[in-house]
Design a protein around this motif. Sequence first.
Motif, PDB file in Angstrom:
ATOM      1  N   GLY A   6       0.831  -1.198   0.000  1.00 40.57           N
ATOM      2  CA  GLY A   6       0.000   0.000   0.000  1.00 40.57           C
ATOM      3  C   GLY A   6       0.866   1.249   0.000  1.00 40.57           C
ATOM      4  N   TYR A   7       0.459   2.228  -0.795  1.00 41.13           N
ATOM      5  CA  TYR A   7       1.246   3.467  -0.880  1.00 41.13           C
ATOM      6  C   TYR A   7       0.321   4.660  -1.089  1.00 41.13           C
ATOM      7  CZ  TYR A   7       0.429   3.973  -5.897  1.00 41.13           C
ATOM      8  OH  TYR A   7      -0.166   4.171  -7.121  1.00 41.13           O
ATOM      9  N   TRP A  32       0.950  -3.019  -6.477  1.00 35.40           N
ATOM     10  CA  TRP A  32       0.889  -1.722  -5.801  1.00 35.40           C
ATOM     11  C   TRP A  32      -0.571  -1.311  -5.611  1.00 35.40           C
ATOM     12  CZ3 TRP A  32       5.098   0.335  -3.688  1.00 35.40           C
ATOM     13  CH2 TRP A  32       6.350  -0.090  -4.161  1.00 35.40           C
ATOM     14  N   VAL A  33      -0.909  -0.935  -4.378  1.00 36.88           N
ATOM     15  CA  VAL A  33      -2.281  -0.558  -4.044  1.00 36.88           C
ATOM     16  C   VAL A  33      -2.289   0.902  -3.618  1.00 36.88           C
ATOM     17  CG1 VAL A  33      -4.269  -1.034  -2.571  1.00 36.88           C
ATOM     18  CG2 VAL A  33      -2.762  -2.924  -3.289  1.00 36.88           C
ATOM     19  N   ASP A  34      -2.902   1.750  -4.419  1.00 42.51           N
ATOM     20  CA  ASP A  34      -3.003   3.173  -4.091  1.00 42.51           C
ATOM     21  C   ASP A  34      -4.084   3.341  -3.034  1.00 42.51           C
ATOM     22  OD1 ASP A  34      -3.419   5.958  -4.009  1.00 42.51           O
ATOM     23  OD2 ASP A  34      -2.828   6.178  -6.105  1.00 42.51           O
ATOM     24  N   LEU A  35      -3.677   3.747  -1.841  1.00 45.05           N
ATOM     25  CA  LEU A  35      -4.617   3.833  -0.729  1.00 45.05           C
ATOM     26  C   LEU A  35      -5.729   4.838  -0.988  1.00 45.05           C
ATOM     27  CD1 LEU A  35      -2.147   3.702   2.291  1.00 45.05           C
ATOM     28  CD2 LEU A  35      -3.087   1.850   0.912  1.00 45.05           C
ATOM     29  N   ARG A  36      -5.483   5.791  -1.867  1.00 51.35           N
ATOM     30  CA  ARG A  36      -6.497   6.803  -2.164  1.00 51.35           C
ATOM     31  C   ARG A  36      -7.653   6.227  -2.969  1.00 51.35           C
ATOM     32  NH1 ARG A  36      -2.377  10.801  -4.990  1.00 51.35           N
ATOM     33  NH2 ARG A  36      -1.791   8.746  -5.830  1.00 51.35           N
ATOM     34  N   ASP A  37      -7.442   5.067  -3.566  1.00 52.59           N
ATOM     35  CA  ASP A  37      -8.479   4.454  -4.395  1.00 52.59           C
ATOM     36  C   ASP A  37      -9.310   3.431  -3.633  1.00 52.59           C
ATOM     37  OD1 ASP A  37      -7.598   5.959  -6.539  1.00 52.59           O
ATOM     38  OD2 ASP A  37      -6.243   4.385  -7.272  1.00 52.59           O
ATOM     39  N   LEU A  38      -8.960   3.183  -2.376  1.00 50.86           N
ATOM     40  CA  LEU A  38      -9.710   2.223  -1.581  1.00 50.86           C
ATOM     41  C   LEU A  38     -10.868   2.910  -0.865  1.00 50.86           C
ATOM     42  CD1 LEU A  38      -6.786   0.217   0.072  1.00 50.86           C
ATOM     43  CD2 LEU A  38      -8.254  -0.532  -1.799  1.00 50.86           C
ATOM     44  N   PRO A  39     -11.968   2.204  -0.623  1.00 54.60           N
ATOM     45  CA  PRO A  39     -13.077   2.795   0.140  1.00 54.60           C
ATOM     46  C   PRO A  39     -12.583   3.259   1.506  1.00 54.60           C
ATOM     47  CG  PRO A  39     -13.732   0.707  -0.862  1.00 54.60           C
ATOM     48  CD  PRO A  39     -12.251   0.813  -1.045  1.00 54.60           C
TER      49      PRO A  39
END
Length: 314
Positions: A6-7, A32-39
């Motif tokens: 997560g970044y 890579w997981v963009d934290l801004r795109d997660l609920p």
Amino acid sequence: MSVKVGYFPHNNSLFVLRHRGILERSLPDVEWVDLRDLPQGTRPDPTRGLPTVHADRLFDGGYDFIGTGFTPPITAQGQGHDIVYVAVSGPRHENGRLLVKADSDIKETADLRGRRVGIAHGSWQTTLLLFALDRAGLSWSDIVPVDTGVDAAQQFLSGEIDAWVGSYPVLRAVEEQVATRDLVATEGLFSHRSLWFTRRDFAENNPEALAAIVNALQESDAWIRENPREAAALFVADAEKRGGPRADLDAWEHALRTRPFGLLPVTDEFVAEQQRAADLLHANGLLPRKVDVSSAVAPSVNALVPPIPGADAQ
């Protein structure tokens, strides 16, 4: 197995690593997981609790490894999650502070009683404010905490909040528009480090992947130290791509130049400061249970991060 990292821009090291391709050399299956795109879920009333999104996503499969500021790993432990600290940064005293406008009638921290104080609630800003209040003999219930979100600077400039825990690069734009005054120096109050942590099961079952992440972060951080303007350009390009507020290249370069880069091992001094933060969060009704920070330190993981020669590990 794919390893999810997560970044987001607030952890500068992971954000730059995401865009440099270094980790992929040793961990080609990284996701890579963009934290801004997660609920993000519903944010709690800042007078009563802490956002749990980082803890929730770390333990529901959203990602395996994350970097944040002081407060999120404490929140995770407070929710009963079994985390392990992987590394810390050096102190970031110059990155942010508690301030008011220069002409404010708030002369010292004790004057914050009953006043509206803006923070990104659940981040390092919550901890810094708690430390400042405790030093002044105040508690969380003595102020009106405001979760400012992305409009923090405008709320401060317009007078919607009376005081603000600001940080660069946003703080630089504010300083260009209005004179400010620090209520308390961050140095001597709060070390304000970046932190990296993971789940204990991930640390125990994937030591090689964890070592690859640590080594890649060290290499990437060394590049940031040598190339702060090129690194700043990555943040500006991301802001433009996402269509958010305009990002200033000079402001980002200044922010990166004044921050320490390089991972350091967890020390007893860090654990003591983190424990004090956890105790204050619980005592002020923001954490549902007491936590033992030392239980989140694993010697085998800590050994992955040797001290950087000449760096301030304390």
